[in-house]
Write a protein that holds these residues in place. Structure first.
Motif, PDB file in Angstrom:
ATOM      1  N   ALA A   1       0.821  -1.215   0.000  1.00 44.97           N
ATOM      2  CA  ALA A   1       0.000   0.000   0.000  1.00 44.97           C
ATOM      3  C   ALA A   1       0.849   1.256   0.000  1.00 44.97           C
ATOM      4  O   ALA A   1       0.399   2.330  -0.393  1.00 44.97           O
ATOM      5  CB  ALA A   1      -0.929   0.005   1.219  1.00 44.97           C
TER       6      ALA A   1
ATOM      7  N   PRO B   1       2.139   6.954  -0.933  1.00 44.46           N
ATOM      8  CA  PRO B   1       1.019   6.027  -1.115  1.00 44.46           C
ATOM      9  C   PRO B   1       1.088   5.360  -2.479  1.00 44.46           C
ATOM     10  O   PRO B   1       1.481   5.983  -3.467  1.00 44.46           O
ATOM     11  CB  PRO B   1      -0.208   6.938  -0.997  1.00 44.46           C
ATOM     12  CG  PRO B   1       0.276   8.311  -1.334  1.00 44.46           C
ATOM     13  CD  PRO B   1       1.718   8.362  -0.915  1.00 44.46           C
TER      14      PRO B   1
ATOM     15  N   PRO C   1      -4.739   1.767  -2.020  1.00 46.14           N
ATOM     16  CA  PRO C   1      -5.448   1.605  -0.747  1.00 46.14           C
ATOM     17  C   PRO C   1      -5.222   0.200  -0.193  1.00 46.14           C
ATOM     18  O   PRO C   1      -5.248  -0.779  -0.941  1.00 46.14           O
ATOM     19  CB  PRO C   1      -6.916   1.814  -1.130  1.00 46.14           C
ATOM     20  CG  PRO C   1      -6.880   2.550  -2.425  1.00 46.14           C
ATOM     21  CD  PRO C   1      -5.637   2.095  -3.121  1.00 46.14           C
TER      22      PRO C   1
ATOM     23  N   GLU D   1      -5.964  -3.314   1.601  1.00 51.04           N
ATOM     24  CA  GLU D   1      -7.137  -4.180   1.670  1.00 51.04           C
ATOM     25  C   GLU D   1      -6.979  -5.114   2.864  1.00 51.04           C
ATOM     26  O   GLU D   1      -6.911  -6.332   2.723  1.00 51.04           O
ATOM     27  CB  GLU D   1      -7.295  -4.961   0.362  1.00 51.04           C
ATOM     28  CG  GLU D   1      -7.523  -4.071  -0.848  1.00 51.04           C
ATOM     29  CD  GLU D   1      -7.668  -4.857  -2.130  1.00 51.04           C
ATOM     30  OE1 GLU D   1      -7.550  -6.097  -2.089  1.00 51.04           O
ATOM     31  OE2 GLU D   1      -7.887  -4.237  -3.186  1.00 51.04           O
TER      32      GLU D   1
ATOM     33  N   GLU E   1      -5.972   1.239   7.844  1.00 47.71           N
ATOM     34  CA  GLU E   1      -6.487   2.051   6.740  1.00 47.71           C
ATOM     35  C   GLU E   1      -6.353   3.542   7.051  1.00 47.71           C
ATOM     36  O   GLU E   1      -6.046   4.348   6.170  1.00 47.71           O
ATOM     37  CB  GLU E   1      -7.934   1.667   6.450  1.00 47.71           C
ATOM     38  CG  GLU E   1      -8.047   0.275   5.824  1.00 47.71           C
ATOM     39  CD  GLU E   1      -9.478  -0.207   5.680  1.00 47.71           C
ATOM     40  OE1 GLU E   1     -10.403   0.567   6.023  1.00 47.71           O
ATOM     41  OE2 GLU E   1      -9.669  -1.350   5.223  1.00 47.71           O
TER      42      GLU E   1
ATOM     43  N   ALA F   1      -2.793   4.457   6.443  1.00 52.60           N
ATOM     44  CA  ALA F   1      -2.522   4.590   5.012  1.00 52.60           C
ATOM     45  C   ALA F   1      -3.003   5.938   4.491  1.00 52.60           C
ATOM     46  O   ALA F   1      -2.353   6.562   3.639  1.00 52.60           O
ATOM     47  CB  ALA F   1      -3.200   3.457   4.245  1.00 52.60           C
ATOM     48  N   ALA F   2      -4.128   6.401   5.011  1.00 50.55           N
ATOM     49  CA  ALA F   2      -4.675   7.688   4.572  1.00 50.55           C
ATOM     50  C   ALA F   2      -3.786   8.857   5.000  1.00 50.55           C
ATOM     51  O   ALA F   2      -3.855   9.939   4.415  1.00 50.55           O
ATOM     52  CB  ALA F   2      -6.086   7.873   5.141  1.00 50.55           C
TER      53      ALA F   2
END
Length: 200
Positions: free
Chosen positions: A42, A52, A55, A57, A64, A67-68
């Motif tokens: 990711a 990045p 996204p 999984e 998550e 990651a954002a």
């Protein structure tokens, strides 16, 4: 189940001479998240800058969210990302394990009693973390060592072969050392302030 979850459980279960500092754990948890994102494809490292890629999984809300956060600040280094992402992260993970104490800490000299270690909410997660710890997993052992938890076979644990993972572990160590220096400066300043008041 993520590396950050495993590290949280190890921080609660593994014997240590002193309780793990919450700030240190927050930085190491951010590092654990970044490692999982790198291994999952990711995120990629552009030198020492996380970028990045896709996204994640994972089905894990915290991973998550991590990651954002990647790429929000331009050219932010791994260590800078750890400081930003790590803010308050230990409380979040400890709360998920039913171990949040609202920020209260036991005095260092009291140490830690087995009866006061809360059990993680999911026995299967605890079992996986324990197995990973007992096997001497180099990533988990490296993150744990950064916060002061040492695996009994630490001398035999090999460094990660993946340069990206090694870079994150080094950044976690550097950030924890920097945080210790900040604490020490604060203690010295507080002691000097107290001495001034005593002299008045």
């Amino acid at each position: 189940m993520t590396t950050a979850q495993d590290l949280t459980i190890v921080s609660l279960e593994a014997p240590t001479e002193y309780p793990v500092e919450r700030g240190d754990l927050s930085l190491a948890l951010a590092g654990a998240e970044l490692i999982d994102l790198l291994e999952g494809g990711a995120v990629a490292l552009d030198g020492l800058v996380p970028r990045p890629v896709a996204p994640p999984e994972t089905g894990d809300a915290r991973l998550e969210a991590a990651a954002a956060e990647v790429g929000r600040a331009p050219d932010e280094s791994v260590e800078e990302w750890l400081w930003r992402r790590g803010r308050g992260l230990a409380a979040e993970y400890l709360a998920a394990e039913g171990a949040d104490d609202g920020g209260r800490k036991r005095p260092r000299w009291l140490g830690r009693r087995d009866t006061e270690r809360p059990a993680p909410s999911d026995p299967q997660t605890r079992r996986r973390a324990t197995q990973r710890w007992e096997s001497g997993d180099p990533v988990l052992a490296g993150l744990a060592a950064a916060v002061g938890i040492h695996h009994e076979s630490a001398d035999r644990i090999e460094d990660p072969a993946d340069d990206r993972i090694a870079a994150v572990l080094a950044a976690v160590n550097d950030a924890v050392v920097e945080l210790a220096a900040i604490r020490q400066r604060r203690d010295i300043e507080d002691a000097a302030f107290d001495n001034i008041w005593r002299g008045l």
